[in-house]
Each structure stands twice: as C-alpha cells, then as structure tokens.
Scaffold this motif. Structure first.
Motif, mmCIF file in Angstrom:
data_model
loop_
_atom_site.group_PDB
_atom_site.id
_atom_site.type_symbol
_atom_site.label_atom_id
_atom_site.label_comp_id
_atom_site.label_asym_id
_atom_site.label_seq_id
_atom_site.Cartn_x
_atom_site.Cartn_y
_atom_site.Cartn_z
ATOM 1 N N ARG A 256 17.829 -39.070 -38.527
ATOM 2 C CA ARG A 256 16.629 -39.700 -38.002
ATOM 3 C C ARG A 256 16.774 -41.211 -38.073
ATOM 4 O O ARG A 256 17.443 -41.761 -38.940
ATOM 5 C CB ARG A 256 15.373 -39.242 -38.765
ATOM 6 C CG ARG A 256 15.393 -39.540 -40.242
ATOM 7 C CD ARG A 256 14.134 -39.025 -40.934
ATOM 8 N NE ARG A 256 12.968 -39.856 -40.608
ATOM 9 C CZ ARG A 256 11.706 -39.460 -40.763
ATOM 10 N NH1 ARG A 256 11.442 -38.246 -41.230
ATOM 11 N NH2 ARG A 256 10.710 -40.262 -40.463
ATOM 12 N N SER A 257 16.094 -41.880 -37.131
ATOM 13 C CA SER A 257 16.090 -43.332 -37.120
ATOM 14 C C SER A 257 14.837 -43.790 -36.395
ATOM 15 O O SER A 257 14.238 -43.030 -35.619
ATOM 16 C CB SER A 257 17.343 -43.888 -36.425
ATOM 17 O OG SER A 257 17.431 -43.402 -35.090
ATOM 18 N N GLU A 258 14.418 -45.013 -36.644
ATOM 19 C CA GLU A 258 13.237 -45.538 -35.981
ATOM 20 C C GLU A 258 13.633 -46.214 -34.676
ATOM 21 O O GLU A 258 14.726 -46.777 -34.553
ATOM 22 C CB GLU A 258 12.502 -46.519 -36.891
ATOM 23 C CG GLU A 258 11.905 -45.840 -38.119
ATOM 24 C CD GLU A 258 11.057 -46.778 -38.944
ATOM 25 O OE1 GLU A 258 11.180 -48.004 -38.791
ATOM 26 O OE2 GLU A 258 10.243 -46.277 -39.768
ATOM 27 N N GLY A 259 12.753 -46.142 -33.678
ATOM 28 C CA GLY A 259 13.045 -46.740 -32.385
ATOM 29 C C GLY A 259 11.836 -46.701 -31.476
ATOM 30 O O GLY A 259 10.706 -46.496 -31.935
ATOM 31 N N ASP B 87 8.231 -45.245 -33.474
ATOM 32 C CA ASP B 87 8.545 -43.841 -33.279
ATOM 33 C C ASP B 87 9.781 -43.465 -34.090
ATOM 34 O O ASP B 87 10.539 -44.328 -34.538
ATOM 35 C CB ASP B 87 8.804 -43.552 -31.799
ATOM 36 C CG ASP B 87 7.579 -43.798 -30.938
ATOM 37 O OD1 ASP B 87 6.451 -43.633 -31.459
ATOM 38 O OD2 ASP B 87 7.739 -44.149 -29.763
ATOM 39 N N VAL B 88 9.979 -42.164 -34.253
ATOM 40 C CA VAL B 88 11.142 -41.656 -34.975
ATOM 41 C C VAL B 88 12.008 -40.856 -34.010
ATOM 42 O O VAL B 88 11.523 -39.946 -33.330
ATOM 43 C CB VAL B 88 10.724 -40.758 -36.157
ATOM 44 C CG1 VAL B 88 11.966 -40.167 -36.832
ATOM 45 C CG2 VAL B 88 9.905 -41.548 -37.167
ATOM 46 N N ARG B 89 13.277 -41.198 -33.931
ATOM 47 C CA ARG B 89 14.259 -40.464 -33.129
ATOM 48 C C ARG B 89 14.977 -39.476 -34.037
ATOM 49 O O ARG B 89 15.464 -39.846 -35.110
ATOM 50 C CB ARG B 89 15.259 -41.419 -32.485
ATOM 51 C CG ARG B 89 16.324 -40.750 -31.625
ATOM 52 C CD ARG B 89 17.391 -41.754 -31.203
ATOM 53 N NE ARG B 89 18.343 -41.189 -30.268
ATOM 54 C CZ ARG B 89 19.418 -40.471 -30.603
ATOM 55 N NH1 ARG B 89 19.661 -40.251 -31.908
ATOM 56 N NH2 ARG B 89 20.242 -39.989 -29.684
ATOM 57 N N VAL C 252 9.307 -38.505 -32.331
ATOM 58 C CA VAL C 252 8.022 -38.284 -32.999
ATOM 59 C C VAL C 252 7.202 -39.567 -32.912
ATOM 60 O O VAL C 252 7.669 -40.645 -33.308
ATOM 61 C CB VAL C 252 8.221 -37.898 -34.478
ATOM 62 C CG1 VAL C 252 6.871 -37.709 -35.169
ATOM 63 C CG2 VAL C 252 9.058 -36.622 -34.587
ATOM 64 N N HIS C 253 5.988 -39.436 -32.379
ATOM 65 C CA HIS C 253 5.074 -40.578 -32.360
ATOM 66 C C HIS C 253 4.144 -40.462 -33.558
ATOM 67 O O HIS C 253 3.581 -39.404 -33.831
ATOM 68 C CB HIS C 253 4.260 -40.584 -31.067
ATOM 69 C CG HIS C 253 3.319 -41.746 -30.972
ATOM 70 N ND1 HIS C 253 3.751 -43.039 -30.780
ATOM 71 C CD2 HIS C 253 1.963 -41.806 -31.060
ATOM 72 C CE1 HIS C 253 2.710 -43.845 -30.737
ATOM 73 N NE2 HIS C 253 1.614 -43.125 -30.915
ATOM 74 N N ARG C 254 3.979 -41.564 -34.286
ATOM 75 C CA ARG C 254 3.145 -41.582 -35.487
ATOM 76 C C ARG C 254 1.918 -42.470 -35.286
ATOM 77 O O ARG C 254 1.882 -43.312 -34.384
ATOM 78 C CB ARG C 254 3.964 -42.054 -36.686
ATOM 79 C CG ARG C 254 5.152 -41.166 -36.986
ATOM 80 C CD ARG C 254 6.003 -41.698 -38.111
ATOM 81 N NE ARG C 254 6.630 -42.980 -37.797
ATOM 82 C CZ ARG C 254 7.454 -43.636 -38.610
ATOM 83 N NH1 ARG C 254 7.753 -43.129 -39.793
ATOM 84 N NH2 ARG C 254 7.982 -44.795 -38.262
#
Length: 298
Positions: free
Chosen positions: A185-188, A175-177, A168-170
């Motif tokens: 979920r995790s950020e990356g 981004d969120v994986r 997910v691009h915010r």
C-alpha cells in the motif's frame, strides 16, 4: 395565516404526462436491461417487459459483480458481506460480518477488495475506524488483511480496469493505492480514468455506432432530446404539464439510456420504466421501478 395558507403553491404539483404515441411500430430487438423493482429487487428482463428474471431480492443488494452478473458481491442492511459464485448460493465472509462498508472486484474478477466501518456493537465512545484493506480470493474465499495505518474512515473503494490495483478514498488525507497481488500500500491520488465500472452497468447515454447522445434539459421537465453526432436535435420523448411543487427538486426523468443496438431508449418516469422507439417515437410503460442499464442476454 397558517402554514398551508402561507404556501398556496405547496401542493400545486404534477409529474406531467408523456404525450408520445403509445401505439404504433416498434423495432424488433432482443435487448435486455437491468431494473430495480419495488422494494429493491434487481431483475433482468427484455426491453419489451417480457422474460423478467430475478437476480437479487431485497434486502440483499449488489455491491459489484462480473460483467454477466454470474459472480456477485452482496451485502445486507446489517452490513454483512457475501460472495455468490456462478451456479452457487451466497457465502458469508466472516471477517467482515456486521462491518462491511464498501468493496470492488479486480479487473480479472479473482480478488474482492473491501474496507470496513467501526464496530457499532460496542458503545459509541468505543467506535474506532481504521483503513485496513481486506483482500478476498474469490475462488477460495481466503482473506488477506493489509494492515491499517491510521484511523481515517474509508468512504469508498474502486478497482482499476486493467491493473490489479485498488484505490481507497478516506474521509480525510490522501487516497490509498493497494497492489492486489502483493498487498503493498502507498498514498497517492486516485486516477480519474481507467477505473473499472461496477456491476450492474449504468445506462448508455451515447450510442457507440452512430455517436448520437441523449440530452435531458431542465431535469427532463419537457422530456428527452436525441442529439445526432452532427448536433442535429430531435425532441424524442415529450412531456407536458410538469409542475414543480414546494421543494420539488427531483429530476422528471432518470436513468436515461440507449439499449444495445440503439433502436430504443429506456428511462424512468413517475416510478416506472418506459421504452421509446427511436425511429417512431412510440413510447410504452414497461414495469414499475427504475432502470439500471443494459444487461447481457442469458
């Protein structure tokens, strides 16, 4: 001097003319293409313009689908979300009613990952975005919600081509994986490669068999070049008389690509789809609309 008098070039415009021969030999083919026809209907058709088959009628539009377009994810101007499974009609997903923003299908086609926008039914001061992710089981339409962790607005979501993962691009922040199986979920940082192409597929600008490519120089103002794998260049589609008016920045040709088998090239020009025989250069208008890309035979 008035506005028009001050801009004598404002209406000095011409899309140009295709000067390829319109009559002559064209290679036989059973290639199919996807085309958007006015007012936005998606159809599948033979490259010669015959056997036009509707897939989705406006105002519905395609969000994603499987490779054959038998499973489709759809939305509408009211941002409702629908799933159309093979052989059936579309079914609304109530959890995203009026709030669907973007979505993608997993590599195996079993999961639809989606994000939503703020609730526009409340007064604007009450609009709140969130980065929750909705995981929809395509077979049962059951919905799992991966809880939001911020009010950052999701602007896009893509699925990986092999692993059961969505990104997910915010609007701001990393981004969120999302693991589509566990929901973890995790950020990356979203990878640049290995992303599953959404349906319908885009035009094929490289021929897999020969390595030839298509080059649209100067936005296609004088046509399309065919570039062989060894760099040899041939002016395939010839356009003359193109004149750009005031603030005319649009490409002259669009959606350029080889059809399956590479015997023909399709492209959009002057609000219509055209096909060119690679060997003879014979070029014909096929249908009003714009090309999406290759389609499987039914």
């Amino acid at each position: 001097m008035g506005l028009l008098g001050g801009c004598p070039f404002a209406f000095d415009y011409s899309p140009g003319t295709i000067t390829n021969p319109s009559e002559g030999p064209m290679a036989a083919t059973d290639a199919w293409i996807h085309v958007y026809t006015p007012p936005g209907n998606l159809v599948r058709m033979r490259v010669d313009g015959s056997a036009v088959a509707p897939i989705v009628d406006a105002p519905l539009h395609v969000v994603d689908g499987d490779t054959r377009g038998e499973l489709l994810v759809l939305s509408d101007p009211d941002t409702n979300l629908y799933v159309r499974r093979p052989g059936g009609s579309q079914v609304a997903i109530p959890e995203l009613a009026g709030r669907f923003s973007a979505g993608c299908l997993s590599a195996d086609g079993k999961t639809l990952a989606a994000v939503r926008h703020a609730n526009f039914d409340v007064p604007q001061p009450g609009w709140r975005d969130d980065d929750a992710i909705y995981l929809i089981d395509v077979a049962t339409l059951a919905v799992r919600i991966v809880a939001a962790e911020s009010e950052r607005m999701p602007t896009a979501i893509v699925c990986e081509a092999e692993a059961p993962v969505a990104w997910v691009h915010r609007m701001d922040g990393p981004d969120v994986r999302v693991d589509l199986e566990s929901g973890a979920r995790s950020e990356g940082i979203r990878p640049k490669e290995g992303i599953r192409a959404k349906f319908p597929p885009q035009a094929m600008t490289r021929c897999p068999a020969s390595g030839a490519t298509l080059d649209v120089r100067d936005a296609g103002d004088d046509g399309i070049d065919l570039v062989a794998a060894d760099g040899t260049r041939r002016h395939l589609v010839q356009i003359t008389g193109r004149k750009r008016g005031f603030h005319d920045y649009h490409p002259t040709v669009r959606d350029v690509g080889f059809v399956t088998g590479c015997a023909h090239v399709v492209f959009a020009f002057a609000d219509a789809v055209w096909v060119t025989d690679v060997e003879s250069g014979v070029t014909k208008r096929v249908i009003s609309g714009t090309v999406v890309g290759n389609a499987p035979a039914p």
